[in-house]
Design a protein around this motif. Structure first.
Motif, PDB file in Angstrom:
ATOM      1  N   GLY A 271      -3.380   7.092  -5.389  1.00  0.00           N
ATOM      2  CA  GLY A 271      -2.958   5.923  -4.607  1.00  0.00           C
ATOM      3  C   GLY A 271      -3.169   6.132  -3.123  1.00  0.00           C
ATOM      4  N   VAL A 272      -2.902   7.358  -2.635  1.00  0.00           N
ATOM      5  CA  VAL A 272      -3.111   7.672  -1.216  1.00  0.00           C
ATOM      6  C   VAL A 272      -4.580   7.488  -0.845  1.00  0.00           C
TER       7      VAL A 272
ATOM      8  N   VAL B   9      -8.772   4.491   1.983  1.00  0.00           N
ATOM      9  CA  VAL B   9     -10.085   3.841   1.988  1.00  0.00           C
ATOM     10  C   VAL B   9      -9.943   2.360   2.349  1.00  0.00           C
ATOM     11  N   ALA B  10      -8.931   1.694   1.790  1.00  0.00           N
ATOM     12  CA  ALA B  10      -8.706   0.284   2.106  1.00  0.00           C
ATOM     13  C   ALA B  10      -8.396   0.102   3.583  1.00  0.00           C
ATOM     14  N   SER B  11      -7.585   0.994   4.150  1.00  0.00           N
ATOM     15  CA  SER B  11      -7.244   0.917   5.578  1.00  0.00           C
ATOM     16  C   SER B  11      -8.476   1.136   6.441  1.00  0.00           C
TER      17      SER B  11
ATOM     18  N   LEU C 120     -20.851   4.752   1.816  1.00  0.00           N
ATOM     19  CA  LEU C 120     -20.162   5.914   2.390  1.00  0.00           C
ATOM     20  C   LEU C 120     -20.340   7.221   1.609  1.00  0.00           C
ATOM     21  N   PRO C 121     -20.423   7.194   0.271  1.00  0.00           N
ATOM     22  CA  PRO C 121     -20.622   8.465  -0.448  1.00  0.00           C
ATOM     23  C   PRO C 121     -21.841   9.256   0.037  1.00  0.00           C
ATOM     24  N   PHE C 122     -22.928   8.572   0.407  1.00  0.00           N
ATOM     25  CA  PHE C 122     -24.108   9.266   0.923  1.00  0.00           C
ATOM     26  C   PHE C 122     -23.787   9.934   2.258  1.00  0.00           C
ATOM     27  N   PHE C 123     -23.001   9.255   3.075  1.00  0.00           N
ATOM     28  CA  PHE C 123     -22.581   9.782   4.372  1.00  0.00           C
ATOM     29  C   PHE C 123     -21.718  11.023   4.187  1.00  0.00           C
ATOM     30  N   VAL C 124     -20.787  10.953   3.247  1.00  0.00           N
ATOM     31  CA  VAL C 124     -19.889  12.081   2.971  1.00  0.00           C
ATOM     32  C   VAL C 124     -20.684  13.269   2.452  1.00  0.00           C
ATOM     33  N   LEU C 125     -21.649  13.014   1.591  1.00  0.00           N
ATOM     34  CA  LEU C 125     -22.468  14.097   1.040  1.00  0.00           C
ATOM     35  C   LEU C 125     -23.204  14.835   2.158  1.00  0.00           C
TER      36      LEU C 125
ATOM     37  N   PRO D  55      -3.422   6.061   9.382  1.00  0.00           N
ATOM     38  CA  PRO D  55      -4.108   4.818   9.766  1.00  0.00           C
ATOM     39  C   PRO D  55      -3.458   3.571   9.197  1.00  0.00           C
ATOM     40  N   THR D  56      -2.868   3.671   8.000  1.00  0.00           N
ATOM     41  CA  THR D  56      -2.174   2.525   7.413  1.00  0.00           C
ATOM     42  C   THR D  56      -0.944   2.164   8.242  1.00  0.00           C
ATOM     43  N   LEU D  57      -0.191   3.176   8.662  1.00  0.00           N
ATOM     44  CA  LEU D  57       0.983   2.925   9.497  1.00  0.00           C
ATOM     45  C   LEU D  57       0.584   2.326  10.840  1.00  0.00           C
ATOM     46  N   LEU D  58      -0.530   2.807  11.407  1.00  0.00           N
ATOM     47  CA  LEU D  58      -1.002   2.263  12.683  1.00  0.00           C
ATOM     48  C   LEU D  58      -1.441   0.812  12.521  1.00  0.00           C
ATOM     49  N   LEU D  59      -2.056   0.494  11.399  1.00  0.00           N
ATOM     50  CA  LEU D  59      -2.442  -0.891  11.129  1.00  0.00           C
ATOM     51  C   LEU D  59      -1.217  -1.802  11.060  1.00  0.00           C
ATOM     52  N   LEU D  60      -0.167  -1.309  10.437  1.00  0.00           N
ATOM     53  CA  LEU D  60       1.067  -2.094  10.345  1.00  0.00           C
ATOM     54  C   LEU D  60       1.666  -2.333  11.732  1.00  0.00           C
ATOM     55  N   VAL D  61       1.672  -1.286  12.557  1.00  0.00           N
ATOM     56  CA  VAL D  61       2.190  -1.424  13.920  1.00  0.00           C
ATOM     57  C   VAL D  61       1.336  -2.414  14.706  1.00  0.00           C
TER      58      VAL D  61
END
Length: 407
Positions: free
Chosen positions: A334-335, A340-342, A363-368, A23-29
């Motif tokens: 870092g990944v 998460v930032a992306s 989001l943590p509640f959603f992930v749980l 997703p980070t690479l797609l954001l850059l594109v």
């Protein structure tokens, strides 16, 4: 033995890193294309014809309840395109008294319960009152923008045989609904909008997918509980040059509004991922055999695990690397941060309502809830696990809030 284990670990790390950094690479594109003015132009609807020889069948699959069907039918009857028939398959709705006396609406009541979306679609096709060039699949809780069929007609006029439309949230009135909507916005960007920008086939949803009727009839199903979209996209992407995405054709879908509904929905989805996992390999192998980057890339992403599993894998790899390389452990942390930032940036970019972005801090509640859903996947093999929907909204109610989403 150590060398073999290290090789396996390296392969796993490369795969997980690819999926999380994609997703980070797609954001850059996306950013570069926007700056350079290279984005694909939108389809304009103002010059479209309101009537065309192309006939559409709008298939609505309803199960156990028809309470949400009237708003969807109403939105379809308000289309600016005129050549279509609506087929409402009322499966297991024996006690619902809903009737229609309109030439464009066919209310179908199967004599025996079908208990599967695929069977409902087939039932509608077998009861077409006239030949239809294209069929469009809806769930009963959906709504269609007035330009919906008009835009689709233009895409099929361009030669496309299958088109996924733009899924937008119908309701964002609870925290879980906003979190569910955030996930849709992320997927719209990474699996549909950016595929369109790169000239690649789009992933489909289980709704709002339009395709030539003849193309749909070529698909043969062996399983009927869940995974409708997994099976159909794996088959049709190999049969056509491009599975198109139409961001201008909006279909609105009800978002889950509580944790229990989320668990039920994700249990069905996660089960379908594992059940249809082999189709990802098949598409990937077909792409490699044909030398098709489009198919290979599509297959790789069909194999992509759910995001919460990828994040769990990243944390696990960080922990494992504490005993191998502190630098690699730091890399994995870092990944996670970059992903998460992306994710946050993508949602901010795609959202129409500010509340969707601010919900991401929960989001943590959603992930749980998704973890709990993973522990229940066996139930999806024994039951239809229908998600309960109850938001009776009409298209005018939705358009007041979001007349046309940015893309």
């Amino acid at each position: 033995m150590y060398t073999a284990l290290l090789t396996i670990l390296i392969i796993i790390q490369v795969i997980v890193a690819f999926y999380l950094l994609q997703p980070t690479l797609l954001l850059l594109v996306y950013t570069v294309k926007k700056i350079l003015g290279l984005s694909r132009p939108e389809v304009k609807v103002e010059n479209a014809q309101t009537v065309s020889p192309r006939s559409f069948a709008a298939i609505i699959t309803a199960h156990k309840s028809l309470a949400l069907v009237p708003p969807l039918v109403d939105s379809l009857l308000k289309q600016r395109y005129d050549n279509y028939v609506i087929y409402v398959v009322a499966d297991a709705c024996e006690d619902d008294p809903l009737t229609y006396d309109h030439p464009k609406v066919q209310l179908l009541r199967p004599a025996t319960r079908l208990n599967a979306k695929i069977r409902s679609i087939d039932y509608a096709i077998n009861h077409f009152v006239q030949p239809h060039d294209v069929l469009v699949i809806f769930d009963s809780d959906n709504l269609a923008h007035p330009d919906y069929l008009q835009v689709l007609d233009q895409y099929f006029s361009q030669g496309h045989r299958a088109v996924q439309t733009n899924l937008q949230p119908k309701n964002t009135d609870t925290l879980y609904a906003r979190l569910d909507a955030a996930g849709n916005l992320y997927n719209n960007f990474s699996d549909r909008l950016m595929r369109r920008e790169l000239g690649l086939s789009s992933n489909i949803w289980g709704l709002g997918i339009a395709m030539e009727t003849s193309l749909y009839k070529e698909i043969i199903y062996q399983h009927f509980l869940g995974g409708f979209d997994k099976k159909i996209q794996a088959d049709i992407v190999k049969k056509i040059p491009l599975l198109a995405y139409a961001p201008e054709a909006m279909v609105y879908d009800e978002k889950i509004d509580n944790g229990a509904a989320l668990e039920k929905q994700r249990t069905r989805w996660i089960n379908a991922y594992f059940k249809y996992f082999k189709y990802g390999w098949d598409v990937l192998a077909t792409g490699l055999r044909r030398g098709s980057f489009n198919l290979a890339y599509f297959g790789i992403n069909l194999l992509r695990p759910p995001l919460f599993i990828l994040l769990a894998a990243a944390f696990f790899l960080a922990a494992v690397n504490l005993f191998i390389s502190f630098a690699m452990a730091a890399f994995w942390l870092g990944v996670v941060v970059v992903f998460v930032a992306s994710f946050f940036v993508i949602v901010l970019l795609m959202q129409q309502e500010k509340g969707i972005f601010t919900s991401l801090f929960y989001l943590p509640f959603f992930v749980l809830r998704q973890v709990k859903a993973l522990l229940k996947i066996k139930a999806a093999n024994k039951s239809f696990l229908q998600t309960d929907n109850n938001k009776v909204l009409y298209i005018e109610d939705v358009l007041k809030k979001q007349p046309f989403p940015k893309i």
